[in-house]
Scaffold this active site. Structure first.
Site, PDB file in Angstrom:
ATOM      1  N   GLU A  50     -68.481   8.912   2.170  1.00 38.74           N
ATOM      2  CA  GLU A  50     -67.358   9.832   2.181  1.00 38.74           C
ATOM      3  C   GLU A  50     -67.874  11.259   2.138  1.00 38.74           C
ATOM      4  O   GLU A  50     -68.853  11.548   1.462  1.00 38.74           O
ATOM      5  CB  GLU A  50     -66.475   9.601   0.951  1.00 38.74           C
ATOM      6  CG  GLU A  50     -65.556   8.424   1.078  1.00 38.74           C
ATOM      7  CD  GLU A  50     -64.790   8.215  -0.212  1.00 38.74           C
ATOM      8  OE1 GLU A  50     -63.578   8.353  -0.208  1.00 38.74           O
ATOM      9  OE2 GLU A  50     -65.447   7.918  -1.224  1.00 38.74           O
ATOM     10  N   ASP A 102     -63.132  -0.890  -4.836  1.00 39.82           N
ATOM     11  CA  ASP A 102     -64.190  -0.074  -4.231  1.00 39.82           C
ATOM     12  C   ASP A 102     -64.792  -0.759  -2.998  1.00 39.82           C
ATOM     13  O   ASP A 102     -65.192  -0.099  -2.040  1.00 39.82           O
ATOM     14  CB  ASP A 102     -65.287   0.224  -5.253  1.00 39.82           C
ATOM     15  CG  ASP A 102     -64.758   1.042  -6.419  1.00 39.82           C
ATOM     16  OD1 ASP A 102     -63.769   1.772  -6.231  1.00 39.82           O
ATOM     17  OD2 ASP A 102     -65.327   0.942  -7.524  1.00 39.82           O
ATOM     18  N   ASP A 126     -69.027   3.446  -1.012  1.00 43.63           N
ATOM     19  CA  ASP A 126     -68.008   4.169  -1.762  1.00 43.63           C
ATOM     20  C   ASP A 126     -68.601   4.527  -3.113  1.00 43.63           C
ATOM     21  O   ASP A 126     -69.130   3.659  -3.803  1.00 43.63           O
ATOM     22  CB  ASP A 126     -66.772   3.286  -1.952  1.00 43.63           C
ATOM     23  CG  ASP A 126     -65.695   3.986  -2.771  1.00 43.63           C
ATOM     24  OD1 ASP A 126     -65.233   5.057  -2.336  1.00 43.63           O
ATOM     25  OD2 ASP A 126     -65.339   3.470  -3.843  1.00 43.63           O
TER      26      ASP A 126
END
Ligand code: ZN
Length: 384
Positions: A274, A354, A190
Site C-alpha cells: 500500500e 489482513d 498488508d
C-alpha cells in the site's frame, strides 16, 4: 539508490579527542555559515549560492576541521535551504534551517572516498584512513565486505558513545528485472497494527512493538531526566541514557524490518504494498504511536532497496478500501477496525481481515506488472 555500509570504529584516546573537537568545531562553522546566509539575505534580499558560501569559508577549518569537510558543510547547508524552499513551494508548513545544538549534530562528512583522497578503507592494513586532523588511521571492524563503488563517508558519533563510519556506495547497474516468461511470482503485503505484515499467501510477520516493550524503561529514564536541573552534569548523564534507549529501539526496529523484506524479495518477482501516507495517519489518530512504532515506512523503504538489487519489482498501490472489499467477488463488506475476519455475505468467502486486504493489494498491482515491459530494462512503476 545508494547503499550505506556501517562499521564500528575503535579510535584511541588521542583520536577520540580529535574527532570530538572536529565535531564541535564543524558545528560551530555550520552555524556561522547559517548566520552569514541570514545576514546576506537581510542586506540583499538574496540567499548565498553554494559556490559563494564555499568561497567565503575557504581555509576556515582551523586545526580541527579538514578542508574537504568545510566544503561538505556548505553543501549541507545548501541542501537544507533547497529543501526548505522546495517544501515551502509545495505549500507545506516548514521551518527555516536552524542553528544546530550539540544534540542535533552527530556526524563529520568526508567528501571523497579513495586511496589518497579524504577517506579510504585500506585493504592492506585494515585501517580506515582519514585526514591527519582526525587521527590519520582509525581502527575499524569491517564485519562484512563493501559492495559497489564507495563514493563518500560519514563518521558518526552515536548515542551509545561509540564512533561509526558510514560508507556510502553506488551499487552500480541494477541487475536485470526478472523476466516474466513464466507466470510471475507475485505477492501483496498488508501492513497492520495487530500483526506487522500479512501477505496474500496468508503468511504473517509478528509485530515487534519494540517501543511498547521498551516504553517502561524509557519512561523511567525520561522522568529521571526531567527531575534534574538543565545544564547540570547529572542532567547530561540522564539525557545520554534516554538517547541510548532510543538508539536501541531504533536498531531493534531496523533489524526487524530487514528480515522479512529479504524473504520477500528473494521469493517473489513482484511485491505489491500500500502507498501509505504515514504522516497523515500519525497526525490524526490516537493510534499514532503504535503506527510510528511499527515502522511501516521504514519497512517499505528497505523493501524497495533490497528489491532493486535483487531484480524484483515493488508496486505501491492506492490504499483505499483494501480491507473493505471482498477479494473474491469485489463486494463492499464494511467492517470496523475491531472486526478481524472478513466474511462475505454475497460469495461466502471467509478470510482473515489482513489476508483479504493483502489479496486486494496484489490485485490492484496486477494491471501494472502485467503491462510492464519485460525486457532487460523493464520500466519501473512510476510510483517508485
Ligand atoms: Zn465476496
Amino acid at each position: 539508490m545508494h547503499k550505506a555500509f556501517e562499521y564500528r570504529l575503535y579510535p584511541n584516546r588521542g583520536q577520540r579527542r580529535l574527532l570530538l573537537s572536529c565535531l564541535a568545531e564543524s558545528r560551530r562553522l555550520y552555524n556561522e555559515m547559517l548566520e552569514s546566509v541570514k545576514a546576506h539575505y537581510d542586506e540583499t534580499g538574496k540567499f548565498l549560492a553554494r559556490y559563494d558560501l564555499t568561497y567565503r569559508f575557504k581555509g576556515r577549518g582551523g586545526e580541527h576541521v579538514p578542508q574537504s569537510t568545510v566544503q561538505t558543510l556548505a553543501d549541507r547547508l545548501d541542501k537544507a535551504l533547497k529543501r526548505f524552499f522546495h517544501r515551502r513551494e509545495l505549500g507545506r508548513k516548514v521551518g527555516f534551517p536552524r542553528f544546530k545544538s550539540p544534540n542535533r549534530w552527530h556526524s563529520i562528512q568526508l567528501r571523497q572516498y579513495g586511496s589518497g583522497r579524504d577517506v579510504y578503507l585500506d585493504p592492506d592494513t585494515g585501517r580506515l584512513r582519514v585526514p591527519k586532523k582526525l587521527g590519520g588511521r582509525l581502527k575499524v571492524k569491517q564485519h562484512r565486505p563493501l559492495e559497489g563503488t564507495p563514493k563518500t563517508a560519514h563518521l558518526v558519533y552515536r548515542a551509545d558513545g561509540h564512533w561509526y563510519v558510514l560508507i556510502v556506495c553506488d551499487p552500480g547497474d541494477a541487475p536485470e528485472k526478472r523476466s516474466f516468461a513464466r507466470e510471475p511470482t507475485a505477492v501483496g503485503i498488508d501492513v497492520g497494527l495487530k500483526v506487522f505484515a500479512t501477505d496474500s499467501e496468508g503468511e504473517m510477520v509478528e509485530n515487534p512493538r519494540c517501543l511498547r516493550r521498551a516504553a517502561k524503561g524509557l519512561r523511567r529514564a525520561q522522568r529521571k531526566l526531567s527531575r534534574r536541573k538543565k545544564g547540570s552534569q547529572r542532567h547530561k548523564k540522564a539525557a545520554k541514557a534516554v538517547a541510548k534507549k532510543h538508539l536501541k529501539v531504533s536498531r531493534h526496529r531496523k533489524d526487524h524490518a530487514h528480515k522479512p523484506a529479504r524473504g520477500y524479495v528473494d521469493k517473489y518477482a513482484v511485491v505489491a504494498v500500500e502507498d501509505l501516507r504515514v504522516c497523515n495517519m500519525v497526525k490524526n489518530h490516537h493510534l499514532a504511536r503504535a503506527i510510528s512504532d511499527a515502522g511501516w515506512s521504514q519497512f517499505v523503504n528497505i523493501l524497495c532497496l533490497k528489491a532493486e538489487s535483487a531484480g524484483c519489482r515493488v508496486y505501491k498501490v492506492p490504499p483505499h478500501f483494501t480491507s473493505q472489499l471482498c477479494s473474491k467477488c469485489g463486494e463492499v463488506v464494511e467492517k470496523s477496525l475491531s472486526v478481524r475476519t472478513h466474511n462475505c455475505p454475497s460469495c461466502g468467502y471467509v478470510a482473515d481481515r489482513d489476508h483479504n486486504a493483502a489479496r486486494n493489494i496484489l490485485a490492484r498491482a496486477e494491471p501494472s506488472y502485467r503491462n510492464a515491459d519485460n525486457g532487460p530494462h523493464g520500466t519501473r512503476s512510476p510510483l517508485l
